[in-house]
Design a protein around this motif. Structure first.
Motif, short mmCIF file in Angstrom:
data_model
loop_
_atom_site.label_atom_id
_atom_site.label_comp_id
_atom_site.label_asym_id
_atom_site.label_seq_id
_atom_site.Cartn_x
_atom_site.Cartn_y
_atom_site.Cartn_z
N ARG A 124 79.40 -74.19 53.90
CA ARG A 124 79.59 -72.77 53.61
C ARG A 124 80.35 -72.51 52.32
O ARG A 124 80.22 -71.43 51.72
CB ARG A 124 80.31 -72.08 54.77
CG ARG A 124 81.56 -72.78 55.24
CD ARG A 124 82.17 -72.10 56.48
NE ARG A 124 82.69 -70.79 56.15
CZ ARG A 124 83.93 -70.59 55.69
NH1 ARG A 124 84.74 -71.63 55.49
NH2 ARG A 124 84.35 -69.39 55.43
N ASP A 125 81.14 -73.49 51.86
CA ASP A 125 81.89 -73.31 50.62
C ASP A 125 81.12 -73.83 49.40
O ASP A 125 81.62 -73.73 48.28
CB ASP A 125 83.24 -74.03 50.70
CG ASP A 125 84.18 -73.42 51.73
OD1 ASP A 125 84.08 -72.19 51.94
OD2 ASP A 125 84.97 -74.16 52.32
N VAL A 126 79.92 -74.37 49.65
CA VAL A 126 79.16 -74.99 48.56
C VAL A 126 77.84 -74.26 48.31
O VAL A 126 77.48 -73.97 47.16
CB VAL A 126 78.88 -76.48 48.87
CG1 VAL A 126 78.03 -77.10 47.77
CG2 VAL A 126 80.18 -77.24 49.04
N LEU A 127 77.14 -73.93 49.37
CA LEU A 127 75.82 -73.30 49.25
C LEU A 127 75.87 -71.88 49.79
O LEU A 127 76.45 -71.63 50.84
CB LEU A 127 74.77 -74.11 50.02
CG LEU A 127 74.44 -75.49 49.46
CD1 LEU A 127 73.50 -76.23 50.42
CD2 LEU A 127 73.80 -75.38 48.08
N PRO A 128 75.24 -70.93 49.08
CA PRO A 128 75.28 -69.53 49.53
C PRO A 128 74.50 -69.33 50.83
O PRO A 128 73.52 -70.02 51.10
CB PRO A 128 74.62 -68.78 48.37
CG PRO A 128 73.80 -69.79 47.65
CD PRO A 128 74.52 -71.09 47.80
N PHE A 129 74.95 -68.34 51.60
CA PHE A 129 74.33 -68.09 52.89
C PHE A 129 72.95 -67.45 52.77
O PHE A 129 72.19 -67.47 53.75
CB PHE A 129 75.24 -67.20 53.75
CG PHE A 129 76.29 -67.97 54.51
CD1 PHE A 129 75.93 -68.97 55.40
CD2 PHE A 129 77.63 -67.68 54.33
CE1 PHE A 129 76.89 -69.68 56.09
CE2 PHE A 129 78.60 -68.39 55.02
CZ PHE A 129 78.23 -69.39 55.90
N ASP A 130 72.61 -66.91 51.61
CA ASP A 130 71.26 -66.37 51.48
C ASP A 130 70.22 -67.49 51.55
O ASP A 130 69.08 -67.27 51.98
CB ASP A 130 71.10 -65.53 50.22
CG ASP A 130 71.34 -66.32 48.94
OD1 ASP A 130 71.97 -67.40 49.00
OD2 ASP A 130 70.88 -65.87 47.87
N LEU A 131 70.61 -68.71 51.15
CA LEU A 131 69.71 -69.85 51.29
C LEU A 131 69.55 -70.22 52.76
O LEU A 131 68.45 -70.54 53.22
CB LEU A 131 70.23 -71.04 50.49
CG LEU A 131 70.28 -70.90 48.97
CD1 LEU A 131 70.83 -72.18 48.35
CD2 LEU A 131 68.92 -70.57 48.40
N ALA A 132 70.66 -70.18 53.50
CA ALA A 132 70.60 -70.46 54.93
C ALA A 132 69.70 -69.46 55.64
O ALA A 132 68.94 -69.81 56.56
CB ALA A 132 71.99 -70.45 55.55
N ARG A 133 69.78 -68.22 55.21
CA ARG A 133 68.92 -67.19 55.81
C ARG A 133 67.45 -67.50 55.58
O ARG A 133 66.61 -67.30 56.47
CB ARG A 133 69.28 -65.82 55.25
CG ARG A 133 68.54 -64.66 55.94
CD ARG A 133 68.92 -63.31 55.34
NE ARG A 133 68.33 -62.23 56.11
CZ ARG A 133 67.06 -61.83 56.01
NH1 ARG A 133 66.25 -62.46 55.18
NH2 ARG A 133 66.63 -60.84 56.74
#
Length: 344
Positions: A124-133
């Motif tokens: 969560r501190d490295v990759l943005p959550f819009d990618l997770a979405r």
């Protein structure tokens, strides 16, 4: 890259660079896994208030199968879980592939997936959550196309991104596909071409995108499973991280037979041989070959062919002991001999 809706320039994030391995190639090596699981399998089919265990740990099949109260003809429950690190850079495609791969375990048993829950690990501190979405959206779209409800899930803050699903489905107990039901004389059919591992490794190394490989991985094994059942098949497995030879070895051991493979009959994706020749072979593939080699008669088969037959697949096809319309026959099961596998 420019977002087509907002017109805003976005930085391209290569998800595969955030993982030590890719897809099913990041599995614990099969030989090590056997040592871990030794002695943990129940002595036989278990029973209890929740029903009877029809397929469990003992044969290393694709999913667990439990008979629930309701009589011998009632549908049985098929349950599995599968998740892995990014196999492609595109988050939506990774989500599609991971979902298709998890659903495949149910199809490999002859079942129909009903409900799934997401399994997401995210830095969560490295990759943005819009990618997770986007990853979750890809998984949802594939599950929806399979008629499988996605009902929540579980997430963990993790240094390495991982995604997959736990899936529950049902099957007809009289029409299961099991890896211990193979018998001498049965042909072997393969419903997707090989080469996913070397192409994914080339993608991870170079950034080249192989659209045919992506769509092959994202394709459901639903139709192949239905075709196998319609043809009267009773024995199958899917081909994933242990490669064709690894999964065939497990099937041959579970069924007490020897499996013969004709390499010339095995289909491969475009570019697979070039990728292998260029050295894009994962450590998982090499471990697969090392695992099955003592149990295999290779004859004059060259090293590159051996590696491609052991290539660690992600969301590969079904390997069916029986003829399946549209799928090439790549070998047959014969009475047990000195080797579990023979490559002609």
């Amino acid at each position: 890259m420019t977002d087509t809706e907002t017109g805003v320039r976005q930085e391209i994030v290569r998800l595969t660079q955030y993982a030590h391995g890719g897809g099913c190639a990041c599995k614990i090596p099969p030989g090590e896994l056997e040592e871990i699981l030794a002695g943990l399998a129940p002595p036989g089919a278990g029973s209890g208030a929740s029903g009877d265990l029809l397929v469990g740990l003992d044969t290393g099949d694709d999913a667990a199968v439990v008979r629930m109260p309701g009589g011998p003809g009632a549908p049985v429950v098929v349950t599995t879980a599968d998740f892995f690190t990014p196999v492609v850079d595109d988050p939506y495609d990774w989500g599609r592939i991971a979902a298709a791969n998890a659903l495949s375990d149910v199809y490999a048993m002859g079942g129909t997936p009903l409900v799934a829950v997401n399994l997401l690990c995210w830095p969560r501190d490295v990759l943005p959550f819009d990618l997770a979405r986007e990853v979750l959206r890809g998984g949802l779209d594939v599950a929806t196309s399979a008629g499988c409800v996605v009902a929540g899930g579980h997430s963990v803050d993790d240094p390495e991104p991982k995604y997959g699903m736990a899936v529950t489905g049902t099957a007809d107990p009289a029409r299961l596909l099991r890896n211990d039901a193979g018998r001498p004389g049965m042909p072997l059919s393969l419903t997707k071409p090989l080469g996913l591992g070397v192409l994914n490794n080339r993608h991870k190394t170079t950034g080249e995108v192989f659209s045919q490989a992506v769509e092959t991985m994202a394709a459901l094994n639903r139709d192949a499973s239905r075709a196998a059942l319609a043809a009267g098949a009773v024995c199958a497995t899917d081909v994933t991280g242990f490669g064709l030879l690894g999964h065939l070895y497990k099937l041959a051991c579970a069924s007490g037979v020897t499996a013969v493979v004709d390499p010339a009959a095995v289909p491969f994706l475009d570019g697979a041989w070039d990728a292998a020749c260029a050295g894009h072979i994962s450590g998982g593939t090499r471990r697969n070959l090392e695992w099955v080699a003592p149990h295999t008669e290779f004859g004059r088969t060259d090293e590159l062919t051996r590696l491609l037959l052991a290539d660690a697949q992600t969301s590969g096809g079904l390997l069916v002991a029986g003829e399946v319309p549209g799928a090439p026959v790549i070998g047959e099961l014969v009475p047990a001999g000195p080797h579990r596998l023979v490559v002609t």
